[in-house]
Scaffold this motif. Structure first.
Motif, mmCIF file in Angstrom:
data_model
loop_
_atom_site.group_PDB
_atom_site.id
_atom_site.type_symbol
_atom_site.label_atom_id
_atom_site.label_comp_id
_atom_site.label_asym_id
_atom_site.label_seq_id
_atom_site.Cartn_x
_atom_site.Cartn_y
_atom_site.Cartn_z
ATOM 1 N N ARG A 147 45.725 35.090 40.365
ATOM 2 C CA ARG A 147 44.642 35.751 41.116
ATOM 3 C C ARG A 147 44.125 36.887 40.257
ATOM 4 O O ARG A 147 44.896 37.503 39.534
ATOM 5 N N GLN B 47 39.197 44.960 40.054
ATOM 6 C CA GLN B 47 40.120 44.008 40.654
ATOM 7 C C GLN B 47 41.570 44.401 40.384
ATOM 8 O O GLN B 47 42.430 44.326 41.272
ATOM 9 N N MET C 181 37.228 39.266 46.616
ATOM 10 C CA MET C 181 37.324 37.838 46.866
ATOM 11 C C MET C 181 36.228 37.089 46.106
ATOM 12 O O MET C 181 35.369 37.694 45.466
ATOM 13 N N ARG C 182 36.263 35.761 46.209
ATOM 14 C CA ARG C 182 35.222 34.944 45.581
ATOM 15 C C ARG C 182 33.847 35.288 46.131
ATOM 16 O O ARG C 182 33.703 35.590 47.316
ATOM 17 N N GLU D 115 34.488 36.870 41.256
ATOM 18 C CA GLU D 115 35.204 37.435 42.409
ATOM 19 C C GLU D 115 34.827 38.891 42.577
ATOM 20 O O GLU D 115 35.593 39.785 42.224
#
Length: 244
Positions: free
Chosen positions: A58, A90, A103-104, A144
């Motif tokens: 991730r 991130q 998130m995406r 993301e």
């Protein structure tokens, strides 16, 4: 002032960030390797964009465990200035230095284009050369970048004036159409509680020279330099010299 630019396997904006600090801001800067815990007495830490550890598992999830990030956590806890850009944002979120998660994108596609940001607060070390409401033209390049958090966190961010940038129109209007990735409340950048850690998805490192189509991003680096100079001027050692 001395800046440190983190380098992870997969970082690809580390040299861009280094260039802005060294050649444009004319400040001392060094690369800090992910596997070393030393921050080399840097006054500010920059976590650049890229794909740290290939974004396997991730985005940012592996980088958070690197030795250098353990030192960055302590540095931030002691009040040191930390700026995370794109993948750096991130990583800071995964490391718990900033609330929420990335998130995406809502459209499930990688987006690379110029966007507009509205400055929501000038009360930070990263935006003190800006005006509240000032619109910046800064590019994004991410898959993301969709910022999410729970209702309680959002309310606290709003109450504490910790939302720094929102995606906006060129006129500074916050609209759904101006939101490139579906981020909650058009959020593009936030602060930690201590106001010394900023994470933002857009790239000020790619908008600090007119050659790149905008110099608006440089205002963020200029703000950091000014904040560090002010901090140095009021340090205990400086105060003692002034008294003597």
């Amino acid at each position: 002032m001395k800046f440190g630019v983190l380098v992870f396997p997969g970082s690809n904006c580390d040299h861009d960030t280094y260039h802005v600090v060294s050649d444009i801001a004319q400040q001392l800067v060094t690369f800090l390797w992910h596997d070393s815990p030393s921050l080399e007495n840097c006054d500010a830490i920059l976590v650049p964009g890229g794909f740290a550890y290939g974004d396997y598992l991730r985005t940012g999830a592996i980088a958070r465990f690197s030795p250098v990030m353990q030192s960055v956590k302590k540095f931030a806890a002691d009040g040191g200035l930390v700026l995370g850009i794109c993948n750096g944002f991130q990583i800071l979120a995964e490391a718990g230095l900033l609330p929420g998660a990335l998130m995406r994108n809502a459209g499930l596609k990688y987006i690379c284009k110029q966007v507009y940001l509205r400055t929501e607060t000038a009360n930070t070390p990263f935006t003190q050369t800006l005006r509240k409401g000032e619109v910046l033209k800064i590019p994004i390049g991410h898959m993301e970048g969709n910022y999410v958090c729970d209702a309680e966190t959002l309310a606290k961010l709003e109450k504490d004036d910790r939302i720094v940038f929102r995606y906006a129109t060129a006129q500074g209007e916050i609209t759904p159409e101006a939101n490139p990735n579906g981020s909650l409340g058009n959020i593009a950048g936030i602060l930690n509680e201590g106001r010394n850690v900023l994470g933002m998805m857009p790239h000020p490192d790619r908008s600090s020279e007119s050659l790149l189509g905008s110099v608006d991003g440089y205002k963020i680096f200029a703000s950091i330099v000014e904040a560090l100079e002010q901090k140095k001027d009021v340090s205990p050692a400086a105060s003692e010299l002034a008294v003597s």
